[in-house]
Write a protein that holds these residues in place. Structure first.
Motif, PDB file in Angstrom:
ATOM      1  N   HIS A 234       0.850  -1.198   0.000  1.00 20.50           N
ATOM      2  CA  HIS A 234       0.000   0.000   0.000  1.00 20.50           C
ATOM      3  C   HIS A 234       0.885   1.248   0.000  1.00 20.50           C
TER       4      HIS A 234
ATOM      5  N   ASP B 297      -0.810   4.677  -0.145  1.00 19.29           N
ATOM      6  CA  ASP B 297      -1.401   5.119   1.117  1.00 19.29           C
ATOM      7  C   ASP B 297      -0.321   5.578   2.097  1.00 19.29           C
ATOM      8  N   TYR B 298       0.831   4.900   2.045  1.00 22.91           N
ATOM      9  CA  TYR B 298       1.955   5.287   2.906  1.00 22.91           C
ATOM     10  C   TYR B 298       2.427   6.697   2.554  1.00 22.91           C
TER      11      TYR B 298
ATOM     12  N   ALA C  29      -0.033   9.289   3.733  1.00 23.64           N
ATOM     13  CA  ALA C  29       0.096   9.560   5.167  1.00 23.64           C
ATOM     14  C   ALA C  29       1.281  10.482   5.433  1.00 23.64           C
TER      15      ALA C  29
ATOM     16  N   GLN D   4      -3.426  10.671  10.888  1.00 24.47           N
ATOM     17  CA  GLN D   4      -3.413   9.896   9.650  1.00 24.47           C
ATOM     18  C   GLN D   4      -2.334   8.818   9.680  1.00 24.47           C
TER      19      GLN D   4
ATOM     20  N   PHE E 278      -3.116   4.804   9.470  1.00 24.48           N
ATOM     21  CA  PHE E 278      -2.485   3.973   8.443  1.00 24.48           C
ATOM     22  C   PHE E 278      -1.720   2.806   9.069  1.00 24.48           C
TER      23      PHE E 278
ATOM     24  N   LYS F 241      -3.999   0.083  10.365  1.00 24.75           N
ATOM     25  CA  LYS F 241      -4.542  -0.692   9.249  1.00 24.75           C
ATOM     26  C   LYS F 241      -3.509  -1.688   8.736  1.00 24.75           C
TER      27      LYS F 241
END
Length: 253
Positions: A105, A108-109, A112, A152, A156, A159
């Motif tokens: 991901h 998404d990293y 963040a 955030q 992350f 998750k």
């Protein structure tokens, strides 16, 4: 020593770390806070910080300070795992493969990271001087780097920890079980150097029970043909026990 304290980067980069003198101060404060976590982690201490939250603050905080010329990201991910072990959420020596989930991901990293890096970059004025020289001026408040919103980043990380626990750890467990089974089966029947056998079993598992012609050629002088065939047969037999011909996540390991 992993590196030298770095100066802010060049124009065009997406992020600039704090000025060197502030970076040194904040690094000392981050290390002091991190090293004192274990003392505050036990019992009902009101200052107790959940391990994943603490690990996230240390990991992302380190990469935001960006003290080295290279390796900041790798060290930050190590610090996350180290914090979980230091706070005894994981037995020492054990590892929750959060980095594997993060890699899967990556977008998404980065998102963040950018919740802080983009606003921080806007607080720098960069002027070109000549050739490779630029003038950097930080026009914001030092509090930008002292106090940042980790919401955030923590969301992350939580998750990724859940995904690593439910998916990647299970996949690695399956992989190791398959590896051990094949290795023991071949080792009891043939006299093969352990390092060669380990590599061949890993290669065979990673390619659906087949060893390529190049691999066979590579090992032809130290591993007999019948051993190579036996490794393939044993691997294919084991993989055939799974409905899709592959243990959970085996191809991703």
């Amino acid at each position: 020593m992993l590196g030298k304290i770095r100066l802010p980067g060049a124009i065009g980069v997406s992020y600039l770390p704090p000025p060197p003198e502030l970076c040194e101060e904040l690094m000392s404060a981050l290390m002091e806070w991190a090293n004192g976590l274990s003392e505050r982690h036990g019992g009902s201490d009101p200052d107790r910080v959940p391990a994943l939250v603490a690990g996230t603050v240390i990991s992302f905080g380190f990469v935001f300070l960006h003290p080295f010329m290279d390796g900041n990201g790798r060290i930050s991910r190590f610090l996350l795992h180290h914090t979980l072990c230091q706070l005894r959420e994981l037995p020492r020596g054990n590892l929750l493969p959060i980095s594997i989930a993060m890699k899967r991901h990556e977008g998404d990293y980065l998102a963040a990271l950018e919740t802080f890096s983009k606003p921080a970059r806007e607080q720098w004025r960069v002027n070109w001087v000549d050739a490779d020289h630029h003038d950097f001026h930080f026009k914001g408040s030092e509090n930008l780097y002292r106090y940042w919103d980790a919401t955030q980043a923590v969301t992350f990380t939580l998750k990724m920890a859940r995904e690593a626990l439910r998916q990647d750890l299970k996949a690695e467990t399956h992989y190791l079980a398959c590896f051990d089974h094949i290795y023991r089966s071949i080792d009891t029947r043939f006299d093969v150097r352990g390092s060669d056998l380990s590599r061949l079993v890993m290669m065979c598992l990673s390619h659906g029970g087949k060893l390529s012609k190049n691999r066979r050629k590579q090992f032809r002088h130290q591993v007999p043909e019948d051993v190579l065939n036996a490794i393939e047969s044993e691997t294919q037999l084991l993989l055939g026990e799974f409905p899709d011909g592959n243990p959970i996540g085996l191809s991703e390991i």
